[in-house]
Design an enzyme around this catalytic site. Structure first.
Site, PDB file in Angstrom:
ATOM      1  N   LYS A   1      -7.634  -3.233   3.456  1.00 48.63           N
ATOM      2  CA  LYS A   1      -6.280  -2.292   3.627  1.00 48.63           C
ATOM      3  C   LYS A   1      -5.823  -2.798   5.085  1.00 48.63           C
ATOM      4  O   LYS A   1      -6.754  -2.808   6.139  1.00 48.63           O
ATOM      5  CB  LYS A   1      -6.202  -1.027   3.494  1.00 48.63           C
TER       6      LYS A   1
ATOM      7  N   ARG B   1      -8.612  10.290  -7.722  1.00 47.32           N
ATOM      8  CA  ARG B   1      -9.447   9.408  -7.020  1.00 47.32           C
ATOM      9  C   ARG B   1     -10.977  10.138  -6.978  1.00 47.32           C
ATOM     10  O   ARG B   1     -11.682   9.573  -7.015  1.00 47.32           O
ATOM     11  CB  ARG B   1      -9.047   9.171  -5.542  1.00 47.32           C
TER      12      ARG B   1
ATOM     13  N   LYS C   1       0.956  -1.095   0.040  1.00 46.83           N
ATOM     14  CA  LYS C   1      -0.154   0.008   0.023  1.00 46.83           C
ATOM     15  C   LYS C   1       0.846   1.259  -0.038  1.00 46.83           C
ATOM     16  O   LYS C   1       1.644   1.520   1.016  1.00 46.83           O
ATOM     17  CB  LYS C   1      -0.762   0.206   1.291  1.00 46.83           C
TER      18      LYS C   1
ATOM     19  N   PHE D   1      -1.651  -1.523 -10.395  1.00 48.66           N
ATOM     20  CA  PHE D   1      -2.006  -2.304  -9.749  1.00 48.66           C
ATOM     21  C   PHE D   1      -3.333  -3.097 -10.487  1.00 48.66           C
ATOM     22  O   PHE D   1      -3.635  -4.237  -9.949  1.00 48.66           O
ATOM     23  CB  PHE D   1      -2.139  -2.354  -8.326  1.00 48.66           C
TER      24      PHE D   1
ATOM     25  N   GLU E   1      -0.962   4.130  -8.620  1.00 46.60           N
ATOM     26  CA  GLU E   1      -0.464   5.189  -7.644  1.00 46.60           C
ATOM     27  C   GLU E   1       0.587   5.947  -8.110  1.00 46.60           C
ATOM     28  O   GLU E   1       1.558   5.257  -8.597  1.00 46.60           O
ATOM     29  CB  GLU E   1      -0.222   4.592  -6.141  1.00 46.60           C
TER      30      GLU E   1
END
Length: 512
Positions: free
Chosen positions: A377, A230, A210, A299, A259
């Site tokens: 997460k 986002r 992460k 990802f 990311e």
């Protein structure tokens, strides 16, 4: 319809604990609307109107005109007023924005003022805004909730989907699909306290690092490349490194989820605000990419060369991702069902300076815009015992209660700082019972106040969880908490035993 109908519906929805009852309240309100009012109403109720980037924060809302005694403000004219506020830029913008804001709030009743304040600062307390409202739209329109959720995923705009649902029904919703150049709502992750707990929900599971950067969704259609955040804002011109990475791929069309992050020369992530400032800046991107270079790591793969993959199992999407995206552009990834190798992978992510891991279900489709069971997460929880030095009055459901806490560490020897060193504020993690209790406690310790804030004797110690520390010129020690939330009050601990600024600086030096 007048704005007071929305305001009263929002308040009733916030006070109602049952999800189905919330949905019914919102659906009943939507059924009363005419087609020309639906988009504006849904934008306000969903919080989507905040995306107008109006530039109004807490400070601007402290001194407002008295409320109107009777309701005259319409829904559409309210949105028109917010649109006019968002259009104010340049010299004299602050004064003009203040004038327009006073004009709008001067026409609003007390309940309408509370509603507008919550809309503008993102504090609507109706539940999971789009999830609840999406189901309410489905109920009002008599269409399947799954169809509304799917349309929301592709269109990104609650107002557009609501208008289609209530005017065209299910056939209108089927027209929504993945479009190159239009961002899809990102899939979100639920949380677990540790890897073992996450593996109880998903096993075998994929684990990925992460990263503490900003989420990017990259669309490529031939030579045309678009990059979205986002929140679905386009930032293509600000991130040339991401554009170059997408252009380097041997594909005709692609939609990637990933990311973007600023890394130091040692490969470790720089503080989050460095990445955030770089991606928010509209200055010369060529100069900035030299001063603060970005890396992008992907990802997930939602579309490839004319084929949508969004409904495919994750393991199939990952396999195609590995075919077209080289390893140095992919987030580190492993698949395991064992707690021991998962723990090793988690510790390795932390050792490289990253936030933790995301545990993913290999069989899950891409459920955009939802915190489902498909992604979980896991981050280490950092805590500090801090002292409350002041609290700000709440609004909306928290009206009449002291809510936003000023949090401070104990100064154990820095001569240029006050005895209590402020590190930030939070109103997160407070239950109704805790709000009532702390309001009583603060008022008993009051030393001074203004119209917005009550300053108290520094006696109450509160345990605060936070995700990290960031440099901030706003606070006296140059440090601020990231994503602070209340865990509990430490009635067993005196203020003299609160954590010190030296301890906080030590955590910052360790890269926390």
């Amino acid at each position: 319809m007048l704005l007071n109908r929305l305001a009263s519906t929002s308040r009733a929805t916030a006070a109602e604990p049952a999800r189905n009852a919330k949905i019914t309240l919102l659906a009943d309100c939507l059924r009363e609307l005419g087609p020309e009012q639906i988009p504006a109403a849904v934008a306000l109720l969903s919080g989507e109107s905040r995306r107008l980037r109006i530039g109004v924060g807490y400070a601007a809302l402290r001194e407002l005109p008295p409320h109107a005694e009777s309701a005259t403000l319409g829904i559409r004219e309210t949105e028109d007023a917010l649109t006019a506020l968002a259009a104010v830029h340049g010299k004299g913008a602050q004064a003009e924005r203040a004038r327009l804001l006073a004009e709008l709030f001067g026409r609003a009743t007390e309940e309408e003022q509370e509603f507008l304040r919550a809309v503008l600062v993102g504090e609507l307390r109706q539940g999971a805004l789009d999830a609840i409202l999406g189901d309410a739209v489905a109920k009002a329109a008599g269409v399947p909730a799954t169809a509304v959720r799917r349309a929301l995923m592709f269109r990104g705009s609650a107002r557009a989907v609501a208008a289609a649902s209530l005017s065209g029904g299910a056939p209108a919703l089927r027209a929504f699909g993945l479009e190159l150049g239009r961002p899809v709502r990102p899939m979100l992750a639920a949380s677990a306290p540790d890897v073992a707990t996450a593996l109880e929900r998903i096993s075998p599971a994929a684990l990925e690092w992460k990263l503490d950067g900003i989420r990017v969704q990259v669309h490529r259609d031939g030579e045309r490349i678009s990059v979205f955040t986002r929140s679905l804002d386009e930032i293509t011109a600000r991130v040339p490194e991401v554009v170059d990475a997408a252009r380097s791929l041997a594909v005709r069309s692609v939609v990637l989820d990933g990311e973007a992050i600023a890394l130091g020369p040692d490969g470790r992530p720089r503080p989050f605000q460095v990445t955030a400032a770089r991606t928010a800046s509209r200055q010369d991107p060529d100069r900035l990419r030299t001063e603060v270079p970005l890396r992008v790591f992907f990802f997930d793969l939602l579309h490839l060369d004319g084929q949508d993959l969004i409904d495919r199992p994750a393991e199939q999407r990952w396999a195609r991702l590995a075919e077209v995206v080289p390893e140095h552009l992919r987030v580190p990834h492993t698949v395991t069902g064992g707690a021991e190798p998962a723990g090793v992978f988690f510790r390795d992510a932390l050792a490289h300076g990253h936030e933790g891991v995301v545990v993913k279900d290999p069989g899950a489709p891409y459920a955009a815009g939802r915190r489902g069971a498909g992604w979980i997460k896991v981050k280490p929880r950092h805590t500090l015992d801090l002292v409350v030095t002041a609290a700000e009055w709440g609004s909306g459901r928290r009206r009449g209660l002291l809510s936003n806490l000023h949090l401070a560490a104990r100064n154990d020897g820095e001569a240029d700082l006050e005895p209590w060193v402020m590190l930030g504020k939070t109103f997160k993690g407070l239950t109704d019972e805790l709000l009532a209790w702390q309001t009583e406690q603060f008022l008993a310790r009051e030393v001074s106040r203004d119209s917005y804030t009550v300053h108290v004797r520094p006696e109450l110690v509160v345990e605060i969880a936070f995700d990290g520390l960031q440099h901030s010129p706003r606070y006296p020690a140059g440090l601020a908490l990231r994503f602070a939330r209340v865990l509990r009050y430490r009635e067993d601990k005196p203020a003299a035993e609160a954590d010190t600024i030296t301890a906080v600086r030590g955590l910052a030096a360790e890269g926390l």
